[in-house]
Enzyme design. Structure first.
Site, PDB file in Angstrom:
ATOM      1  CG  ASP A  83     -15.628   2.533 -12.100  1.00  0.00           C
ATOM      2  OD1 ASP A  83     -15.526   2.047 -11.056  1.00  0.00           O
ATOM      3  OD2 ASP A  83     -16.277   3.440 -12.504  1.00  0.00           O
ATOM      4  CD  GLU A  92       2.516  -3.669 -14.932  1.00  0.00           C
ATOM      5  OE1 GLU A  92       1.533  -4.529 -15.429  1.00  0.00           O
ATOM      6  OE2 GLU A  92       2.529  -2.408 -15.342  1.00  0.00           O
ATOM      7  CG  ASP A 146      -3.821 -17.718   3.996  1.00  0.00           C
ATOM      8  OD1 ASP A 146      -4.562 -18.811   4.017  1.00  0.00           O
ATOM      9  OD2 ASP A 146      -3.484 -17.082   3.195  1.00  0.00           O
ATOM     10  CB  VAL A 147      -2.588 -14.970   9.765  1.00  0.00           C
ATOM     11  CG1 VAL A 147      -1.570 -15.099   8.931  1.00  0.00           C
ATOM     12  CG2 VAL A 147      -3.391 -13.638   9.373  1.00  0.00           C
ATOM     13  CG  ASN A 149      -2.730 -13.969  16.526  1.00  0.00           C
ATOM     14  OD1 ASN A 149      -3.874 -13.799  17.208  1.00  0.00           O
ATOM     15  ND2 ASN A 149      -2.062 -14.830  16.510  1.00  0.00           N
ATOM     16  CG  ASP A 183      -0.983   1.361   2.705  1.00  0.00           C
ATOM     17  OD1 ASP A 183      -2.289   1.802   2.838  1.00  0.00           O
ATOM     18  OD2 ASP A 183      -1.090   0.131   3.182  1.00  0.00           O
TER      19      ASP A 183
END
Length: 246
Positions: A83, A92, A146-147, A149, A183
């Site tokens: 929430d 979007e 998946d990495v 580093n 960001d």
């Protein structure tokens, strides 16, 4: 308004597409209380970093075998603080516009964009089953699992670029161009390290921090970013009223 041409778009997730700061801080604070860790100190390092790195640094005694500690933390975020989660304005619309040929208005056969997040698959995928359901999970989706580093290392973004290049049959193109939306300063640095144009979003940091990290453009949110042209030959992105250093 400044425009630039690219072949691929690469997006961070938390703080770039989805506003998850409250959820993340709430879950981390709960874990800190349980283990006697100062959350203020943790938050100095956590944004943009992989959760497993934070576990190792601040909770060395917590069993994180097979990342079960990370999964428990991020499951808490997704299940108990949904929430407090919202979409970054314009996110979007931007993602959906990247799926459409601007000339024919038909859906493109393959997506030219990918997600590269420091989060776990559980947390990252969950947003595309809830608040990003209309967009749907992209085929190329790199998570912190998946990495080897994490950011600011460009491994994640480089891997996403290479997978998209293969999917879109662009392996023979020498001057491939791409943009990274981020960001966090570590993400901006990762994008610059792999030669991308970088767009910083001030959802988590002041514009000066993003510029200092190397951002080419800085915006308040993704309503300031639009797709001017999108077809088999590439994408033209426009940045409307970008912020300046002054």
């Amino acid at each position: 308004m400044p425009q630039f041409s690219v072949d691929l778009c690469l997006f961070d997730l938390d703080g770039t597409i989805v506003s998850t700061t409250t959820a993340a801080e709430s879950a981390w604070k709960k874990l800190c209380r349980q283990h006697g860790v100062d959350p203020v100190e943790l938050f100095k390092h956590s944004h943009g970093a992989r959760s497993q790195e934070m576990m190792k640094k601040f909770f060395p005694k917590l069993d994180n075998t097979d990342n079960k500690g990370v999964l428990a933390l991020e499951k808490d975020m997704a299940d108990n603080y949904l929430d407090t989660v919202s979409l970054i304005p314009g996110a979007e619309n931007l993602l959906l516009s990247l799926d459409v040929d601007t000339e024919t208005q038909k859906k493109l056969p393959e997506r030219k964009w990918a997600i590269v997040t420091s989060g776990s698959p559980y947390l990252a995928f969950s947003w595309f089953e809830t608040i990003l359901k209309n967009v749907g999970k992209p085929k190329v989706f790199i998570t912190g699992f998946d990495v080897k580093n994490g950011k600011p290392d460009p491994e994640g973004y480089s891997r996403a670029r290479d997978l998209l290049r293969q999917d879109l049959q662009l392996t023979g193109k020498q001057d491939l161009k791409y943009v990274v939306f981020e960001d966090a300063p570590v993400g901006i640095k990762a994008g610059k390290a792999m030669g991308a144009i970088t767009v910083g979003i001030t959802s988590s940091y002041d514009k000066s921090v993003l510029f200092d990290a190397g951002a080419d453009y800085v915006v308040c949110d993704l309503t300031q970013v639009s797709v001017v042209k999108n077809n088999e030959n590439g994408i033209v992105i426009q940045v409307n009223n970008p912020l300046t250093r002054d």
